[in-house]
Design a protein around this motif. Structure first.
Motif, PDB file in Angstrom:
ATOM      1  N   PHE A  35      33.333  91.602  56.703  1.00 37.37           N
ATOM      2  CA  PHE A  35      34.037  90.801  55.723  1.00 37.37           C
ATOM      3  C   PHE A  35      33.422  91.058  54.353  1.00 37.37           C
ATOM      4  CE2 PHE A  35      34.666  87.980  59.514  1.00 37.37           C
ATOM      5  CZ  PHE A  35      36.034  88.121  59.582  1.00 37.37           C
ATOM      6  N   VAL A  36      34.240  91.017  53.322  1.00 43.38           N
ATOM      7  CA  VAL A  36      33.759  91.198  51.956  1.00 43.38           C
ATOM      8  C   VAL A  36      32.777  90.083  51.604  1.00 43.38           C
ATOM      9  CG1 VAL A  36      34.452  91.289  49.536  1.00 43.38           C
ATOM     10  CG2 VAL A  36      35.836  92.417  51.273  1.00 43.38           C
ATOM     11  N   LYS A  37      33.072  88.883  52.066  1.00 41.05           N
ATOM     12  CA  LYS A  37      32.179  87.744  51.873  1.00 41.05           C
ATOM     13  C   LYS A  37      32.148  86.945  53.179  1.00 41.05           C
ATOM     14  CE  LYS A  37      35.866  84.967  49.872  1.00 41.05           C
ATOM     15  NZ  LYS A  37      36.336  84.167  48.781  1.00 41.05           N
ATOM     16  N   PRO A  38      31.085  86.185  53.434  1.00 37.15           N
ATOM     17  CA  PRO A  38      31.004  85.405  54.668  1.00 37.15           C
ATOM     18  C   PRO A  38      32.192  84.450  54.801  1.00 37.15           C
ATOM     19  CG  PRO A  38      28.881  85.444  53.576  1.00 37.15           C
ATOM     20  CD  PRO A  38      29.880  86.057  52.617  1.00 37.15           C
ATOM     21  N   GLN A  39      32.616  84.233  56.027  1.00 39.09           N
ATOM     22  CA  GLN A  39      33.772  83.385  56.308  1.00 39.09           C
ATOM     23  C   GLN A  39      33.346  82.154  57.110  1.00 39.09           C
ATOM     24  OE1 GLN A  39      37.050  84.288  55.312  1.00 39.09           O
ATOM     25  NE2 GLN A  39      35.902  85.831  54.176  1.00 39.09           N
ATOM     26  N   ASN A  40      33.892  80.994  56.762  1.00 33.86           N
ATOM     27  CA  ASN A  40      33.732  79.775  57.551  1.00 33.86           C
ATOM     28  C   ASN A  40      35.065  79.536  58.239  1.00 33.86           C
ATOM     29  OD1 ASN A  40      31.065  79.194  56.690  1.00 33.86           O
ATOM     30  ND2 ASN A  40      31.896  78.442  54.756  1.00 33.86           N
ATOM     31  N   VAL A  41      35.058  79.522  59.536  1.00 36.24           N
ATOM     32  CA  VAL A  41      36.307  79.451  60.288  1.00 36.24           C
ATOM     33  C   VAL A  41      36.310  78.205  61.157  1.00 36.24           C
ATOM     34  CG1 VAL A  41      37.765  80.626  61.956  1.00 36.24           C
ATOM     35  CG2 VAL A  41      36.423  81.964  60.328  1.00 36.24           C
ATOM     36  N   LYS A  42      37.363  77.415  61.023  1.00 33.92           N
ATOM     37  CA  LYS A  42      37.595  76.261  61.883  1.00 33.92           C
ATOM     38  C   LYS A  42      39.032  76.348  62.371  1.00 33.92           C
ATOM     39  CE  LYS A  42      34.329  73.173  59.708  1.00 33.92           C
ATOM     40  NZ  LYS A  42      34.103  71.891  59.061  1.00 33.92           N
ATOM     41  N   VAL A  43      39.199  76.253  63.659  1.00 25.47           N
ATOM     42  CA  VAL A  43      40.530  76.361  64.232  1.00 25.47           C
ATOM     43  C   VAL A  43      40.717  75.225  65.223  1.00 25.47           C
ATOM     44  CG1 VAL A  43      42.120  77.857  65.477  1.00 25.47           C
ATOM     45  CG2 VAL A  43      40.369  78.864  64.035  1.00 25.47           C
ATOM     46  N   LYS A  44      41.874  74.572  65.188  1.00 29.66           N
ATOM     47  CA  LYS A  44      42.165  73.472  66.100  1.00 29.66           C
ATOM     48  C   LYS A  44      43.297  73.854  67.047  1.00 29.66           C
ATOM     49  CE  LYS A  44      40.835  69.856  62.858  1.00 29.66           C
ATOM     50  NZ  LYS A  44      41.268  68.654  62.148  1.00 29.66           N
ATOM     51  N   GLY A  69      48.767  80.637  63.818  1.00 29.49           N
ATOM     52  CA  GLY A  69      47.354  80.385  64.107  1.00 29.49           C
ATOM     53  C   GLY A  69      46.499  81.105  63.092  1.00 29.49           C
ATOM     54  N   ILE A  70      45.462  81.737  63.584  1.00 32.35           N
ATOM     55  CA  ILE A  70      44.569  82.519  62.743  1.00 32.35           C
ATOM     56  C   ILE A  70      44.474  83.918  63.344  1.00 32.35           C
ATOM     57  CG2 ILE A  70      42.516  81.724  63.981  1.00 32.35           C
ATOM     58  CD1 ILE A  70      41.010  81.836  61.320  1.00 32.35           C
ATOM     59  N   VAL A  71      44.366  84.912  62.476  1.00 34.47           N
ATOM     60  CA  VAL A  71      44.278  86.290  62.936  1.00 34.47           C
ATOM     61  C   VAL A  71      43.072  86.945  62.269  1.00 34.47           C
ATOM     62  CG1 VAL A  71      45.461  88.506  63.174  1.00 34.47           C
ATOM     63  CG2 VAL A  71      46.794  86.398  63.077  1.00 34.47           C
ATOM     64  N   PHE A  72      42.242  87.577  63.089  1.00 34.56           N
ATOM     65  CA  PHE A  72      41.131  88.385  62.601  1.00 34.56           C
ATOM     66  C   PHE A  72      41.581  89.838  62.671  1.00 34.56           C
ATOM     67  CE2 PHE A  72      39.316  84.550  64.318  1.00 34.56           C
ATOM     68  CZ  PHE A  72      38.367  84.194  63.380  1.00 34.56           C
ATOM     69  N   LEU A  73      41.468  90.553  61.565  1.00 38.03           N
ATOM     70  CA  LEU A  73      41.920  91.948  61.504  1.00 38.03           C
ATOM     71  C   LEU A  73      40.766  92.852  61.088  1.00 38.03           C
ATOM     72  CD1 LEU A  73      44.224  89.994  59.887  1.00 38.03           C
ATOM     73  CD2 LEU A  73      45.518  92.027  60.385  1.00 38.03           C
ATOM     74  N   LYS A 100      43.669  86.275  58.354  1.00 38.39           N
ATOM     75  CA  LYS A 100      44.974  85.784  57.886  1.00 38.39           C
ATOM     76  C   LYS A 100      45.205  84.429  58.514  1.00 38.39           C
ATOM     77  CE  LYS A 100      49.094  85.355  56.328  1.00 38.39           C
ATOM     78  NZ  LYS A 100      49.154  83.936  56.080  1.00 38.39           N
ATOM     79  N   GLN A 101      45.376  83.448  57.661  1.00 43.59           N
ATOM     80  CA  GLN A 101      45.639  82.093  58.111  1.00 43.59           C
ATOM     81  C   GLN A 101      46.392  81.369  57.012  1.00 43.59           C
ATOM     82  OE1 GLN A 101      42.071  79.787  58.765  1.00 43.59           O
ATOM     83  NE2 GLN A 101      43.113  78.399  60.138  1.00 43.59           N
ATOM     84  N   LEU A 120      43.679  93.606  65.886  1.00 42.63           N
ATOM     85  CA  LEU A 120      43.931  92.206  65.584  1.00 42.63           C
ATOM     86  C   LEU A 120      43.566  91.333  66.770  1.00 42.63           C
ATOM     87  CD1 LEU A 120      46.449  94.117  64.471  1.00 42.63           C
ATOM     88  CD2 LEU A 120      47.187  91.972  63.545  1.00 42.63           C
ATOM     89  N   THR A 121      42.986  90.175  66.468  1.00 41.38           N
ATOM     90  CA  THR A 121      42.748  89.142  67.473  1.00 41.38           C
ATOM     91  C   THR A 121      43.393  87.869  66.959  1.00 41.38           C
ATOM     92  OG1 THR A 121      40.662  90.145  68.155  1.00 41.38           O
ATOM     93  CG2 THR A 121      41.024  87.847  68.777  1.00 41.38           C
ATOM     94  N   TYR A 122      44.397  87.401  67.693  1.00 42.61           N
ATOM     95  CA  TYR A 122      45.140  86.188  67.331  1.00 42.61           C
ATOM     96  C   TYR A 122      44.565  85.006  68.106  1.00 42.61           C
ATOM     97  CZ  TYR A 122      48.905  89.484  65.999  1.00 42.61           C
ATOM     98  OH  TYR A 122      49.652  90.493  65.449  1.00 42.61           O
ATOM     99  N   LEU A 123      44.346  83.887  67.445  1.00 40.45           N
ATOM    100  CA  LEU A 123      44.007  82.617  68.083  1.00 40.45           C
ATOM    101  C   LEU A 123      45.187  81.695  67.801  1.00 40.45           C
ATOM    102  CD1 LEU A 123      40.279  82.236  66.955  1.00 40.45           C
ATOM    103  CD2 LEU A 123      41.171  83.346  69.002  1.00 40.45           C
ATOM    104  N   LEU A 124      45.864  81.277  68.879  1.00 42.07           N
ATOM    105  CA  LEU A 124      47.150  80.603  68.716  1.00 42.07           C
ATOM    106  C   LEU A 124      47.235  79.289  69.475  1.00 42.07           C
ATOM    107  CD1 LEU A 124      49.225  83.805  69.444  1.00 42.07           C
ATOM    108  CD2 LEU A 124      49.088  82.678  67.222  1.00 42.07           C
ATOM    109  N   PRO A 125      48.014  78.348  68.949  1.00 43.31           N
ATOM    110  CA  PRO A 125      48.328  77.145  69.715  1.00 43.31           C
ATOM    111  C   PRO A 125      49.309  77.490  70.845  1.00 43.31           C
ATOM    112  CG  PRO A 125      49.087  76.944  67.423  1.00 43.31           C
ATOM    113  CD  PRO A 125      48.526  78.308  67.592  1.00 43.31           C
ATOM    114  N   GLU A 126      49.325  76.679  71.861  1.00 39.98           N
ATOM    115  CA  GLU A 126      50.217  76.911  73.005  1.00 39.98           C
ATOM    116  C   GLU A 126      51.673  77.015  72.557  1.00 39.98           C
ATOM    117  OE1 GLU A 126      51.139  77.910  76.675  1.00 39.98           O
ATOM    118  OE2 GLU A 126      49.090  77.452  76.086  1.00 39.98           O
ATOM    119  N   GLY A 127      52.360  78.032  73.049  1.00 40.32           N
ATOM    120  CA  GLY A 127      53.786  78.214  72.788  1.00 40.32           C
ATOM    121  C   GLY A 127      54.128  78.856  71.458  1.00 40.32           C
ATOM    122  N   ALA A 128      53.151  79.094  70.604  1.00 37.52           N
ATOM    123  CA  ALA A 128      53.432  79.668  69.279  1.00 37.52           C
ATOM    124  C   ALA A 128      53.642  81.180  69.393  1.00 37.52           C
ATOM    125  CB  ALA A 128      52.289  79.379  68.323  1.00 37.52           C
ATOM    126  N   PRO A 129      54.552  81.723  68.596  1.00 36.02           N
ATOM    127  CA  PRO A 129      54.714  83.181  68.568  1.00 36.02           C
ATOM    128  C   PRO A 129      53.562  83.809  67.781  1.00 36.02           C
ATOM    129  CG  PRO A 129      56.105  82.189  66.914  1.00 36.02           C
ATOM    130  CD  PRO A 129      55.462  81.048  67.679  1.00 36.02           C
TER     131      PRO A 129
END
Length: 142
Positions: A35-44, A69-73, A100-101, A120-129
């Motif tokens: 990452f260009v700069k450190p990232q703080n990530v919170k996902v629910k 959701g959130i995507v790490f690329l 990307k969020q 890419l790694t997607y973190l998604l809520p249930e049922g979301a495309p």
């Protein structure tokens, strides 16, 4: 005293826990970036994880979209140019990672002469495309 003796017994005489190496296993790192700069990530409410390798040919694009959701690329090969609906343009060369969020529509384009490979790694809520399509912003001049 009893607790110290119990811990020493569990760790072994040398005081270091022993581990067994894996057998008949292989691992391959397919992409690594920073990452260009450190990232703080919170996902629910994440219930799904999807991994994907995306190849964008020269002149190609992802199309305007958002992710629920959130995507790490990580850019494994090539350079991707990311255009956003706030008219910002960013470039990420091979070895770069980004997140990307949110609701801001984006489009990733290949302005180069070689294919881009993204992991890419997607973190998604249930049922979301994986993504929702959006219209290109008419207010930006790219």
């Amino acid at each position: 005293m009893v607790a110290a003796a119990l811990i020493a017994g569990l760790l072994g005489a040398g005081g270091v826990a022993s581990a067994s190496p894996g057998t008949k296993i292989t691992a391959q790192t397919t992409a690594e970036g920073r990452f260009v700069k450190p990232q703080n990530v919170k996902v629910k409410n994440v219930t799904r994880v999807v991994e994907q390798t995306l190849t964008i040919q020269p002149g190609g694009s992802t199309g305007w979209h958002v992710h629920p959701g959130i995507v790490f690329l990580t850019v494994a090969k090539g350079t991707i140019t990311r255009r956003s609906a706030d008219c910002k343009v960013e470039t990420f060369p091979a070895g770069s990672s980004f997140i990307k969020q949110g609701d801001l529509p984006l489009d990733g384009v290949n302005l180069g002469t070689e294919p881009i490979e993204l992991h890419l790694t997607y973190l998604l809520p249930e049922g979301a495309p994986l993504r929702y399509e959006r219209s290109a912003p008419t207010w930006c001049k790219f």
